[in-house]
Design an enzyme around this catalytic site. Structure first.
Site, PDB file in Angstrom:
ATOM      1  N   ARG A 183       0.860  -1.178   0.000  1.00 21.68           N
ATOM      2  CA  ARG A 183       0.000   0.000   0.000  1.00 21.68           C
ATOM      3  C   ARG A 183       0.894   1.225   0.000  1.00 21.68           C
ATOM      4  O   ARG A 183       1.932   1.254   0.694  1.00 21.68           O
ATOM      5  CB  ARG A 183      -0.915   0.018   1.240  1.00 21.68           C
ATOM      6  CG  ARG A 183      -2.108  -0.917   1.152  1.00 21.68           C
ATOM      7  CD  ARG A 183      -3.112  -0.465   0.078  1.00 21.68           C
ATOM      8  NE  ARG A 183      -4.293  -1.296   0.010  1.00 21.68           N
ATOM      9  CZ  ARG A 183      -4.469  -2.299  -0.857  1.00 21.68           C
ATOM     10  NH1 ARG A 183      -3.509  -2.612  -1.721  1.00 21.68           N
ATOM     11  NH2 ARG A 183      -5.598  -2.980  -0.869  1.00 21.68           N
ATOM     12  N   GLU A 200      -2.960   7.911  -3.933  1.00 24.45           N
ATOM     13  CA  GLU A 200      -3.550   7.421  -5.186  1.00 24.45           C
ATOM     14  C   GLU A 200      -4.846   8.148  -5.491  1.00 24.45           C
ATOM     15  O   GLU A 200      -5.633   8.370  -4.573  1.00 24.45           O
ATOM     16  CB  GLU A 200      -3.821   5.916  -5.076  1.00 24.45           C
ATOM     17  CG  GLU A 200      -2.556   5.122  -5.121  1.00 24.45           C
ATOM     18  CD  GLU A 200      -2.798   3.603  -5.134  1.00 24.45           C
ATOM     19  OE1 GLU A 200      -3.906   3.158  -5.506  1.00 24.45           O
ATOM     20  OE2 GLU A 200      -1.859   2.884  -4.789  1.00 24.45           O
ATOM     21  N   HIS A 227      -0.929   0.475  -9.864  1.00 24.45           N
ATOM     22  CA  HIS A 227      -1.611  -0.444  -8.944  1.00 24.45           C
ATOM     23  C   HIS A 227      -2.211  -1.633  -9.724  1.00 24.45           C
ATOM     24  O   HIS A 227      -3.405  -1.926  -9.610  1.00 24.45           O
ATOM     25  CB  HIS A 227      -2.692   0.297  -8.131  1.00 24.45           C
ATOM     26  CG  HIS A 227      -3.007  -0.393  -6.825  1.00 24.45           C
ATOM     27  ND1 HIS A 227      -3.402   0.286  -5.696  1.00 24.45           N
ATOM     28  CD2 HIS A 227      -3.000  -1.697  -6.477  1.00 24.45           C
ATOM     29  CE1 HIS A 227      -3.621  -0.561  -4.709  1.00 24.45           C
ATOM     30  NE2 HIS A 227      -3.383  -1.785  -5.167  1.00 24.45           N
TER      31      HIS A 227
HETATM   32  C1  DGY Z   1      -5.520  -5.827  -3.230  1.00 18.32           C
HETATM   33  O1  DGY Z   1      -6.200  -6.802  -3.548  1.00 18.32           O
HETATM   34  O2  DGY Z   1      -5.487  -5.400  -2.080  1.00 18.32           O
HETATM   35  C2  DGY Z   1      -4.695  -5.180  -4.302  1.00 18.32           C
HETATM   36  O3  DGY Z   1      -4.124  -3.995  -3.901  1.00 18.32           O
HETATM   37  C3  DGY Z   1      -5.485  -4.980  -5.589  1.00 18.32           C
HETATM   38  O4  DGY Z   1      -5.772  -6.211  -6.098  1.00 18.32           O
END
Ligand code: DGY
Length: 325
Positions: free
Chosen positions: A238, A267, A285
């Site tokens: 993240r 983001e 992402h």
């Molecule tokens: C998640 O699943 O948490 C990813 O960041 C996106 O698929």
């Protein structure tokens, strides 16, 4: 019996939509963009269940508006977009999509590792200028991979998959985690170490922790100063786990050799200065963006939502304490 009414906040692979349509009246945001806050609030009203995305902030205001909703199925393994504590207080189940995107995300972390250390994106940009004059001994020299040290911050499902894929490159693996990872220790001879040791000794630092209060800005200027100047940072977890402004300074000053990011602190925005740097590789992402992963995420989210609509514990419940007593 009347079919329940569900809302899907954005287009997802059709398999998930079709599964929900068998048992529910489905309303869907068919425009391929995130809903505004007002649109989200308007659309969740009166629904029995919501299939939401990591770009939707699901909090007390949403719960107050969607009073009839029996649960929220997040189309992601991460669920930091949802106020789970508030949901649990209100006895609202929440689910995620673990497992089906583990390899895709680990593969992307490897793709980024290669791209940044072997300067693939820079080289590609250069080739397209038409200015290449032929083979040159000093052109696009990058970092070695085989035999180097890979540091995994967070040895959960994805961190473990990333580490296991290092076998072919005979890398030394260090990891940080709250608990010992038997698979990594036994299969790779990996060592569980402190964050300090990992960042000082790794040639590649790959981040795989969830976003929590304690992991926000875990990777900051103090970390960059301790990393090797020849080391690379990879982040597929993240964005806010890395202090992006401090990363720009570290990259600009060559405190580290490079970084490859799939996720960003703010983001969909990137912090000023990041995009101008040559020693960074940037993807939008998309670590889980393979056909199989995204399809299986859709099916998982749909199955979770169907269970919640029946009053059952969803297979991937993130607040299972609701069902314990
Ligand atoms: C998640 O699943 O948490 C990813 O960041 C996106 O698929």
């Amino acid at each position: 019996m009347e079919k329940p009414n569900v809302f899907i906040t954005r287009l997802i692979p059709q398999e998930g939509i079709d599964l929900l349509k068998k048992y529910c009246n489905v309303e869907l945001n068919i425009e391929d963009r995130p809903l505004t806050r007002d649109e989200l609030l308007k659309n969740v009203k009166g629904k029995d269940g919501i299939l939401c995305l990591l770009t939707d902030r699901i909090d007390a205001e949403i719960f107050d508006t969607a009073l009839t909703a029996k649960g929220y199925a997040n189309y992601a393994v991460g669920f930091d977009n949802i106020d789970v504590r508030e949901a649990t207080k209100r006895k609202i189940p929440i689910s995620n999509t673990p497992g089906v995107l583990t390899d895709a995300t680990a593969e992307m972390a490897w793709a980024l590792l290669f791209a940044v250390s072997r300067r693939i994106v820079e080289s590609d940009r250069f080739m397209r200028t038409g200015e290449w004059g032929g083979w040159a001994p000093l052109q696009y020299i990058g970092g070695d991979i085989t035999g180097k040290t890979l540091g995994i911050i967070g040895a959960g499902r994805i961190g473990t998959a990333m580490a296991l894929k290092s076998k072919g490159f005979t890398m030394k693996v260090l990891y940080t985690d709250a608990i010992r990872n038997d698979i990594l220790e036994e299969e790779l001879g990996a060592h569980k170490v402190s964050l300090e040791k990992l960042i000082k000794e790794s040639d590649f630092v790959s981040v795989h922790v969830p976003l929590l209060a304690k992991t926000r800005h875990l990777i900051n200027q103090d970390v960059f100063k301790k990393m090797k100047t020849t080391a690379y940072l990879i982040n597929t977890s993240r964005g806010p786990v890395v202090n992006e402004a401090e990363l720009v300074v570290a990259l600009r000053n060559r405190e580290i050799a490079g970084a490859a990011l799939d996720v960003y602190e703010f983001e969909p925005k990137m912090i000023a200065g990041l995009a101008e740097l040559e020693n960074v590789v940037l993807t939008p992402h998309t670590a889980s963006a393979t056909t199989a992963s995204r399809t299986n995420m859709a099916l998982k989210a749909a199955n979770n939502l169907l269970a919640m609509l029946k009053g059952k514990k969803p297979p991937d419940c993130v607040n299972p304490e609701l069902y314990e007593q």
